[in-house]
Design an enzyme around this catalytic site. Structure first.
Site, short mmCIF file in Angstrom:
data_model
loop_
_atom_site.label_atom_id
_atom_site.label_comp_id
_atom_site.label_asym_id
_atom_site.label_seq_id
_atom_site.Cartn_x
_atom_site.Cartn_y
_atom_site.Cartn_z
N ASP A 152 0.82 -1.21 0.00
CA ASP A 152 0.00 0.00 0.00
C ASP A 152 0.86 1.26 0.00
OD1 ASP A 152 -2.04 -1.76 0.11
OD2 ASP A 152 -2.93 -1.00 1.95
N LEU A 174 -9.36 8.85 9.16
CA LEU A 174 -10.47 8.85 10.11
C LEU A 174 -11.02 7.44 10.27
CD1 LEU A 174 -12.20 10.88 11.82
CD2 LEU A 174 -13.87 10.73 9.99
N ASP A 214 -7.46 -3.64 -6.72
CA ASP A 214 -7.47 -4.53 -5.55
C ASP A 214 -8.78 -4.45 -4.78
OD1 ASP A 214 -6.10 -6.45 -3.96
OD2 ASP A 214 -5.66 -4.93 -2.47
#
Length: 299
Positions: free
Chosen positions: A28, A110, A175
């Site tokens: 990532d 968040l 993905d």
């Protein structure tokens, strides 16, 4: 929504590093989460959790506040503070992320406290070399999806999936194997979580990500209108301006910004082909999945 979580940088992934190989290759990219959040806003989706870049002092800000399970994964490497965390993909020190000395660049996202319900994405990949999914070999796969209750109509859920496919195509995220909605809310929007597998290769446009769009040939009229406003280089300029205010700016390279403009053009060409074969009254949908009829479309 209440607190925040920290998504850390993966060592060695510089902004201009090109991730080659499978369309879902590489680990990532934390900066991708930031760009994805702002792109979602620009497209009018607002389905991606708030994300912002941060420089963190691991020694002063993280370690004193870390839970014991996290704390035990910290280690030193080449005089740099590193950790690998507790997760399904955390494989120990080999998967660890390291700061420079005690400082680490990362992304704060968040945290959504509402319980989620997980669904398998109809257009998910097999992740097995030389083994294709059904949608990759069946041009009429969308007809089968439309037979499933939650996607009939076509319903709002399918339109959400098509919005997400366009979003993923723009950021280069191949993905999206599952998706989440808010639990106990059957009409909940699809929430665009986990966008880290994005902005890996600015030279490649993975067309297969658009399969829900070109196989179903439907789109919300509002999504089409927004894309029409963002073509001809507008998207990159707007996103670049917004990202310039992030604490870890520059978030994206010029090549990735140009790729966004190129991909907007490809989405519009795909829709032109859909209209040619099906007629615009069958392509454009209202928010509730009802057709909008004929619309005037500027060339």
């Amino acid at each position: 929504m209440k607190t925040t979580k920290i998504e850390t940088i993966v060592c060695g992934f510089e902004r201009d590093q090109v991730i080659a190989g499978q369309p879902y290759a590489g680990q990532d990219r934390h900066n991708g989460e930031i760009a994805a959040f702002h792109l979602s806003r620009i497209l009018g989706f607002r389905k991606t959790p708030i994300a912002v870049g941060r420089y963190l002092n691991l020694e002063k800000e993280v370690i004193p506040n870390a839970a014991p399970r996290l704390l035990e994964t910290f280690f030193m490497k080449d005089n740099n503070t590193c950790f690998y965390g507790k997760c399904y993909y955390c494989k120990g020190k080999e998967s660890g992320a390291c700061g420079k000395k005690h400082m680490m660049e990362g992304t704060v996202v968040l945290w959504i406290s509402h319980k989620m319900q997980l669904f398998r994405h109809p257009w998910s990949r097999t992740y097995v070399q030389n083994k294709k999914a059904k949608w990759e070999v069946d041009e009429k796969f969308c007809d089968k999806v439309l037979q499933i209750d939650m996607y009939k109509g076509p319903g709002v859920r399918l339109l959400d999936i098509i919005d997400t496919a366009i979003f993923d195509y723009l950021i280069g995220n191949a993905d999206r194997h599952h998706y989440e909605i808010f639990q106990y809310l059957p009409d909940s929007m699809l929430i665009m979580l986990d966008n880290g597998k994005s902005f890996g290769n600015p030279y490649h446009d993975e067309r297969s990500i658009l399969a829900p769009l070109y196989q179903c040939c439907i789109i919300r009229w509002a999504t089409f209108e927004r894309l029409r406003l963002l073509r001809n280089g507008v998207l990159s300029k707007v996103l670049e301006s917004i990202l310039s205010f992030d604490p870890i700016s520059p978030v994206l390279t010029t090549l990735h910004l140009r790729a966004l403009d190129r991909r907007v053009t490809q989405v519009m060409l795909t829709l032109t082909n859909c209209i040619k074969h099906n007629g615009q009254n069958k392509v454009f949908m209202e928010v509730d999945g009802q057709g909008v009829g004929e619309k005037h479309i500027d060339p």
